[in-house]
Design an enzyme around this catalytic site. Structure first.
Site, mmCIF file in Angstrom:
data_model
loop_
_atom_site.group_PDB
_atom_site.id
_atom_site.type_symbol
_atom_site.label_atom_id
_atom_site.label_comp_id
_atom_site.label_asym_id
_atom_site.label_seq_id
_atom_site.Cartn_x
_atom_site.Cartn_y
_atom_site.Cartn_z
ATOM 1 N N ASP A 7 0.858 -1.132 -0.111
ATOM 2 C CA ASP A 7 0.132 0.298 -0.080
ATOM 3 C C ASP A 7 0.969 1.447 0.158
ATOM 4 O O ASP A 7 0.994 1.754 0.784
ATOM 5 C CB ASP A 7 -0.857 0.015 1.088
ATOM 6 N N GLU A 66 -0.957 -1.463 -4.912
ATOM 7 C CA GLU A 66 -2.154 -0.945 -5.062
ATOM 8 C C GLU A 66 -2.293 0.721 -6.052
ATOM 9 O O GLU A 66 -1.376 1.183 -6.338
ATOM 10 C CB GLU A 66 -2.800 -0.498 -3.435
ATOM 11 N N ASP A 138 -2.586 0.670 7.069
ATOM 12 C CA ASP A 138 -1.638 0.059 6.271
ATOM 13 C C ASP A 138 -1.136 -0.936 5.982
ATOM 14 O O ASP A 138 -1.227 -1.132 4.814
ATOM 15 C CB ASP A 138 -0.298 1.572 6.174
#
Length: 172
Positions: A7, A66, A138
């Site tokens: 992420d 992502e 996160d």
């Protein structure tokens, strides 16, 4: 198969590692990379250095990251894109394949709802990986990205998606 989910973020980059054996997902590790304060090049180097350590220690087979969404603030989007680029370059320099997923795809694969809240993602990650506590946001997002990849990215992993877009979890 060992999957490293990432992420990306300029201040905090989450990472999560899972193993997939058959249909079973097993938690390996997760955490957050807090970048050093200072100029952009030093922050990007910090992300790369820490991800190199994670890769060297855990030896993943695949990386899932992502995709950047367009933010209201173009400067923030650009900065996030650079952090993401540093993470992708680190994976590629370590000879790892990189799969990219939108937030919608990740939430759909983990929660079953593309517009799920962060708390819902955290809870489903905890349940799917049978964790005793809630992972940090996160780390949970990174683990969710790895889970999405393990599930075949909503079944898109085996299909060529060139020339298509994803809308509401469907190819169009």
């Amino acid at each position: 198969m060992r999957i490293l989910g990432i992420d990306p973020g300029l201040r905090l980059t989450g990472f999560g590692i899972i193993d997939k054996t058959g249909g079973k997902l097993v938690y390996v590790s997760s955490g957050r990379i807090r970048t050093v304060e200072g100029e952009l090049p030093l922050r990007l180097k910090s992300i790369m250095d820490h991800l190199n350590e994670v890769i060297a220690e855990h030896k993943p087979d695949h990386v899932a990251i992502e995709q950047v969404f367009v933010n209201v603030n173009p400067k923030s989007t650009l900065m996030l894109g650079q952090a993401r680029g540093a993470a992708i370059c680190t994976a590629v320099l370590n000879n790892l394949s990189v799969a990219e997923y939108t937030a919608l795809q990740i939430k759909q694969a983990v929660v079953g709802e593309g517009h799920a809240r962060k708390e819902q993602v955290q809870e489903m990650v905890r349940r799917l990986l049978r964790l005793t506590g809630q992972p940090a946001t996160d780390a949970a997002d990174a683990l969710a990205c790895a889970i999405c990849h393990a599930h075949g990215g909503l079944g898109l992993g085996a299909l060529s998606t060139a020339g298509y877009r994803v809308k509401r979890g469907r190819l169009i």
